[in-house]
Scaffold this active site. Structure first.
Site, PDB file in Angstrom:
ATOM      1  N   LYS A   1       0.831  -1.216   0.000  1.00 57.62           N
ATOM      2  CA  LYS A   1       0.000   0.000   0.000  1.00 57.62           C
ATOM      3  C   LYS A   1       0.863   1.263   0.000  1.00 57.62           C
ATOM      4  CE  LYS A   1      -1.155   1.810   3.824  1.00 57.62           C
ATOM      5  NZ  LYS A   1      -1.406   2.886   4.790  1.00 57.62           N
ATOM      6  N   ASN A   2       1.853   1.315   0.878  1.00 58.95           N
ATOM      7  CA  ASN A   2       2.603   2.565   1.034  1.00 58.95           C
ATOM      8  C   ASN A   2       3.532   2.849  -0.147  1.00 58.95           C
ATOM      9  OD1 ASN A   2       1.241   3.191   3.333  1.00 58.95           O
ATOM     10  ND2 ASN A   2       2.814   2.416   4.728  1.00 58.95           N
TER      11      ASN A   2
ATOM     12  N   ARG B   1      -3.250  10.246   4.354  1.00 57.12           N
ATOM     13  CA  ARG B   1      -1.976  10.882   4.604  1.00 57.12           C
ATOM     14  C   ARG B   1      -1.187  11.096   3.300  1.00 57.12           C
ATOM     15  NH1 ARG B   1      -0.025  13.582   8.380  1.00 57.12           N
ATOM     16  NH2 ARG B   1       2.217  13.754   8.290  1.00 57.12           N
TER      17      ARG B   1
ATOM     18  N   CYS C   1      -4.136   8.210   9.606  1.00 58.47           N
ATOM     19  CA  CYS C   1      -4.377   7.586  10.904  1.00 58.47           C
ATOM     20  C   CYS C   1      -3.922   8.495  12.036  1.00 58.47           C
ATOM     21  CB  CYS C   1      -3.603   6.267  10.990  1.00 58.47           C
ATOM     22  SG  CYS C   1      -4.444   4.910  10.191  1.00 58.47           S
TER      23      CYS C   1
ATOM     24  N   ARG D   1       2.603  13.883  13.657  1.00 54.06           N
ATOM     25  CA  ARG D   1       2.892  13.769  12.235  1.00 54.06           C
ATOM     26  C   ARG D   1       3.206  15.084  11.516  1.00 54.06           C
ATOM     27  NH1 ARG D   1      -0.523   8.888   9.752  1.00 54.06           N
ATOM     28  NH2 ARG D   1       1.478   8.589   8.737  1.00 54.06           N
ATOM     29  N   PRO D   2       4.274  15.772  11.930  1.00 52.72           N
ATOM     30  CA  PRO D   2       4.663  17.011  11.245  1.00 52.72           C
ATOM     31  C   PRO D   2       5.144  16.748   9.820  1.00 52.72           C
ATOM     32  CG  PRO D   2       6.357  16.352  12.816  1.00 52.72           C
ATOM     33  CD  PRO D   2       5.215  15.403  12.992  1.00 52.72           C
ATOM     34  N   ILE D   3       5.172  17.804   8.995  1.00 53.25           N
ATOM     35  CA  ILE D   3       5.673  17.644   7.618  1.00 53.25           C
ATOM     36  C   ILE D   3       6.797  18.643   7.323  1.00 53.25           C
ATOM     37  CG2 ILE D   3       3.623  16.582   6.551  1.00 53.25           C
ATOM     38  CD1 ILE D   3       2.994  19.489   5.560  1.00 53.25           C
ATOM     39  N   ASP D   4       7.436  19.123   8.396  1.00 51.46           N
ATOM     40  CA  ASP D   4       8.493  20.125   8.227  1.00 51.46           C
ATOM     41  C   ASP D   4       9.624  19.660   7.305  1.00 51.46           C
ATOM     42  OD1 ASP D   4       8.713  18.411  10.632  1.00 51.46           O
ATOM     43  OD2 ASP D   4      10.731  19.250  10.709  1.00 51.46           O
ATOM     44  N   GLN D   5       9.953  18.368   7.339  1.00 51.31           N
ATOM     45  CA  GLN D   5      11.069  17.880   6.514  1.00 51.31           C
ATOM     46  C   GLN D   5      10.705  17.881   5.027  1.00 51.31           C
ATOM     47  OE1 GLN D   5      14.189  17.308   7.958  1.00 51.31           O
ATOM     48  NE2 GLN D   5      13.000  18.226   9.621  1.00 51.31           N
TER      49      GLN D   5
ATOM     50  N   ASP E   1       4.809  -0.003  12.027  1.00 50.39           N
ATOM     51  CA  ASP E   1       3.535  -0.521  11.510  1.00 50.39           C
ATOM     52  C   ASP E   1       3.266  -1.963  11.952  1.00 50.39           C
ATOM     53  OD1 ASP E   1       3.264   1.901  10.278  1.00 50.39           O
ATOM     54  OD2 ASP E   1       3.639   1.184   8.246  1.00 50.39           O
TER      55      ASP E   1
ATOM     56  N   ILE F   1       8.807   5.887  16.960  1.00 48.29           N
ATOM     57  CA  ILE F   1       8.491   6.653  15.745  1.00 48.29           C
ATOM     58  C   ILE F   1       7.257   7.550  15.952  1.00 48.29           C
ATOM     59  CG2 ILE F   1       8.067   6.530  13.234  1.00 48.29           C
ATOM     60  CD1 ILE F   1      10.689   5.156  13.902  1.00 48.29           C
TER      61      ILE F   1
ATOM     62  N   ARG G   1      -8.508   0.334   5.007  1.00 49.69           N
ATOM     63  CA  ARG G   1      -7.622   1.306   4.352  1.00 49.69           C
ATOM     64  C   ARG G   1      -6.390   0.612   3.782  1.00 49.69           C
ATOM     65  NH1 ARG G   1      -6.814   6.768   7.747  1.00 49.69           N
ATOM     66  NH2 ARG G   1      -5.513   7.079   5.925  1.00 49.69           N
TER      67      ARG G   1
HETATM   68  C1  EPZ Z   1       4.884   6.446   6.481  1.00 49.44           C
HETATM   69  O1  EPZ Z   1       4.330   7.564   7.146  1.00 49.44           O
HETATM   70  C2  EPZ Z   1       3.766   5.439   6.344  1.00 49.44           C
HETATM   71  N1  EPZ Z   1       2.682   6.047   5.605  1.00 49.44           N
HETATM   72  C3  EPZ Z   1       3.301   4.987   7.715  1.00 49.44           C
HETATM   73  O2  EPZ Z   1       2.411   3.934   7.504  1.00 49.44           O
HETATM   74  C4  EPZ Z   1       4.475   4.470   8.531  1.00 49.44           C
HETATM   75  O3  EPZ Z   1       4.049   4.217   9.850  1.00 49.44           O
HETATM   76  C5  EPZ Z   1       5.611   5.496   8.557  1.00 49.44           C
HETATM   77  O4  EPZ Z   1       5.965   5.884   7.212  1.00 49.44           O
HETATM   78  C6  EPZ Z   1       6.870   4.988   9.247  1.00 49.44           C
HETATM   79  O5  EPZ Z   1       7.353   3.854   8.582  1.00 49.44           O
HETATM   80  C7  EPZ Z   1       2.702   6.080   4.279  1.00 49.44           C
HETATM   81  O6  EPZ Z   1       3.635   5.605   3.640  1.00 49.44           O
HETATM   82  C8  EPZ Z   1       1.552   6.697   3.602  1.00 49.44           C
HETATM   83  P1  EPZ Z   1       7.588   9.288   8.438  1.00 49.44           P
HETATM   84  P2  EPZ Z   1       5.086   8.935   7.146  1.00 49.44           P
HETATM   85  O7  EPZ Z   1       7.634  10.589   7.742  1.00 49.44           O
HETATM   86  O8  EPZ Z   1       5.827   9.073   5.860  1.00 49.44           O
HETATM   87  C9  EPZ Z   1       8.698  12.385  11.956  1.00 49.44           C
HETATM   88  C10 EPZ Z   1       0.507   2.596   7.933  1.00 49.44           C
HETATM   89  O9  EPZ Z   1       0.002   2.052   8.938  1.00 49.44           O
HETATM   90  N2  EPZ Z   1       8.597  13.416  10.914  1.00 49.44           N
HETATM   91  O10 EPZ Z   1       8.580   8.253   8.080  1.00 49.44           O
HETATM   92  O11 EPZ Z   1       4.108   9.974   7.495  1.00 49.44           O
HETATM   93  C11 EPZ Z   1       7.346  11.749  12.266  1.00 49.44           C
HETATM   94  O12 EPZ Z   1       6.636  12.493  13.219  1.00 49.44           O
HETATM   95  C12 EPZ Z   1       1.092   3.969   8.046  1.00 49.44           C
HETATM   96  O13 EPZ Z   1       0.518   2.085   6.806  1.00 49.44           O
HETATM   97  C13 EPZ Z   1       8.955  14.713  11.206  1.00 49.44           C
HETATM   98  O14 EPZ Z   1       9.341  15.050  12.341  1.00 49.44           O
HETATM   99  O15 EPZ Z   1       6.120   8.702   8.331  1.00 49.44           O
HETATM  100  C14 EPZ Z   1       7.767  10.391  12.780  1.00 49.44           C
HETATM  101  O16 EPZ Z   1       8.150  10.472  14.113  1.00 49.44           O
HETATM  102  C15 EPZ Z   1       0.712   4.742   9.208  1.00 49.44           C
HETATM  103  N3  EPZ Z   1       8.885  15.660  10.216  1.00 49.44           N
HETATM  104  C16 EPZ Z   1       9.011  10.064  11.944  1.00 49.44           C
HETATM  105  O17 EPZ Z   1       9.467  11.324  11.430  1.00 49.44           O
HETATM  106  C17 EPZ Z   1       8.486  15.345   8.960  1.00 49.44           C
HETATM  107  O18 EPZ Z   1       8.456  16.238   8.098  1.00 49.44           O
HETATM  108  C18 EPZ Z   1       8.784   9.113  10.775  1.00 49.44           C
HETATM  109  O19 EPZ Z   1       7.677   9.551  10.002  1.00 49.44           O
HETATM  110  C19 EPZ Z   1       8.129  14.029   8.662  1.00 49.44           C
HETATM  111  C20 EPZ Z   1       8.187  13.069   9.657  1.00 49.44           C
END
Ligand code: EPZ
Length: 439
Positions: free
Chosen positions: A29-30, A100, A124, A129-133, A312, A334, A404
């Site tokens: 899915k991802n 997401r 979810c 879940r910030p998106i700053d990066q 996950d 995480i 989902r």
């Molecule tokens: C992806 O989410 C997956 N979603 C999630 O799957 C999965 O849990 C996650 O990666 C971790 O493997 C999709 O692929 C759609 P991250 P994502 O950015 O990309 C922090 C599922 O159940 N962070 O790797 O949103 C964040 O808060 C789902 O299928 C920042 O600080 O996760 C977290 O602590 C739920 N700033 C860590 O990084 C940012 O800009 C990892 O998040 C981005 C993230």
């Protein structure tokens, strides 16, 4: 996801039966979500095979159709995408707020049209879940990015390669920067990149469209910008988490499952923990058999970015450890809000105490069926495993969250001998209860 039409659907489950047999795993899915978005970066048609037929991918496809992308589905697991008719770069809010991965449309639209306007993503409820990066990456390659009225608006006169150091390892930000930069002028380097299998899959997909990306799967990814991308036919990798969920299903029910159509390398951290808790693992080229006959043993788990133990899979592991001998701990490093299954499984007799980001799990002899609610996708799947292992009947609400990310979850479980039905009202749950009351 509360607005979904089948909000009242639930699973009725009669537990206590070891799951035995074979199960076929679908596309990831991802990976699929990012690949679908990236497919609009060319005007040619892109054919994507091994596409999971799950709610999140379907919502994203619908949202893309809403901006003029032509989507065809020649069969359930193949989708043809043509982005040459994109009318505008402004995505409709109602659809996209449900998932997401809508944020991948920013990288894809910005990369191709140098412009995107996408509502802030939903998804979810597993943490802040910030998106700053993501935004940092877009800005580094020359985009002007602002957030206005709940949407991310990114624009650039031109995009130019840059050296980007990620402050946290982020799957989403790594993939988004890959997309936004693959047609930027010059070279982009992403340091401290995520190494998840789906990051590699998206890079392979973009390369099959003519991009020049090297190093995906390591923590330094190098992207040399190309002037355009072309059509391709690509098959999505198998879903590591769906596979892992069925592997834990064998463990928690004391059964034996041949999990087919997987890449065993992607499952190593999951297999390692299953061995520690007393399972037998047999690995073949594209399948893995998990068998558990004796008692489950306790262990310690800490979630980490790949190749660490995936966040996950944390709820599925937690549910399994609640039936293991002794005391186990799980540290979630995480997402801060991923223990929401704990309150539900306590209703079934589990003994778990959450302190900060650690769950201390004291194993119990058995769980008992209860009426519970799926709090999010993976926690919901984990509670299905708990119900399959429990004595008696459980009813699980809000299963649209599980749908989902799991295709035909109930059918696949039934194929393994599990007793599970999708029901829509209290009467049906009562009927199910009467039918399976004894034995
Ligand atoms: C992806 O989410 C997956 N979603 C999630 O799957 C999965 O849990 C996650 O990666 C971790 O493997 C999709 O692929 C759609 P991250 P994502 O950015 O990309 C922090 C599922 O159940 N962070 O790797 O949103 C964040 O808060 C789902 O299928 C920042 O600080 O996760 C977290 O602590 C739920 N700033 C860590 O990084 C940012 O800009 C990892 O998040 C981005 C993230």
């Amino acid at each position: 996801m509360k607005s979904d039409s089948n909000i009242n659907l639930r699973y009725a489950i009669r537990g206590g039966k070891p799951l035995e047999g074979e199960v076929e795993i679908g596309g990831a899915k991802n990976a699929a979500l990012a690949i679908i978005a990236a497919a609009i970066m060319t005007d040619d048609t892109v054919t994507i095979e091994n596409m999971p037929d799950v709610r999140d991918t379907n919502v994203l496809l619908d949202a893309m159709a809403g901006i003029g992308v032509i989507i065809e589905r020649p069969d359930r697991h193949t989708v043809k995408i043509n982005g040459s008719m994109v009318r505008n770069v402004n995505i409709e809010y109602e659809l996209i707020k449900k998932i997401r991965a809508s944020y991948y449309l920013i990288g894809a639209l910005l990369g191709k049209y140098k412009e995107a306007e996408v509502p802030l993503p939903g998804g979810c409820n597993i943490g802040s879940r910030p998106i700053d990066q993501h935004l940092k990456g877009f800005r580094a390659i020359g985009a002007d990015v602002k957030i206005e009225h709940g949407s991310i608006i990114a624009k650039a006169d031109k995009l130019a390669g840059a050296h980007i150091y990620m402050d946290v390892v982020s799957v989403g930000a790594t993939i988004n920067i890959l997309m936004a930069s693959c047609m930027a002028e010059g070279k982009t380097i992403i340091e401290n990149a995520a190494k998840e299998p789906h990051v590699v899959d998206v890079a392979n997909f973009l390369n099959s469209m003519g991009a020049n990306i090297k190093g995906a799967g390591t923590d330094v990814i190098r992207i040399r910008g190309v002037s355009s991308l072309h059509g391709a036919t690509y098959s999505v990798i198998p879903d590591q988490i769906e596979a892992g969920t069925f592997m834990f299903a064998a463990a928690v029910t004391g059964g034996s499952i041949l999990v087919k159509n997987v890449i065993p390398k992607h499952l190593e951290s999951i297999s390692a923990k299953l061995i520690e808790v007393g399972c037998e693992i047999e690995e073949f080229d594209d399948c893995v058999r998990v068998t558990r006959r004796g008692k489950l043993k306790s262990t310690q788990i800490k979630t980490l970015p790949y190749p660490g133990f995936p966040t996950d899979m944390q709820p599925q592991a937690g549910v399994t450890l609640s039936l293991s001998e002794g005391v186990s701990t799980i540290t979630e490093s995480i997402f801060e809000n991923r223990f929401r299954y704990v309150d539900e499984i306590m209703k079934m007799g589990a003994n778990i105490k959450v302190e900060g980001n650690t769950a201390i799990i004291t194993g119990t002899e058995g769980l008992s069926g209860a009426n519970i609610t799926a709090p999010d996708l993976r926690a919901g799947a984990a509670l299905v495993l708990a119900a399959l292992a429990a004595d008696g009947v459980s009813a699980i609400d809000d299963i649209q969250l599980i749908e989902r990310g799991y295709e035909d979850f109930d059918l696949k479980i039934r194929g393994l001998g599990g007793i599970i039905e999708k029901v829509s009202d209290d009467r049906s749950v009562k009927k199910f209860r009467l039918k399976y009351k004894a034995g």
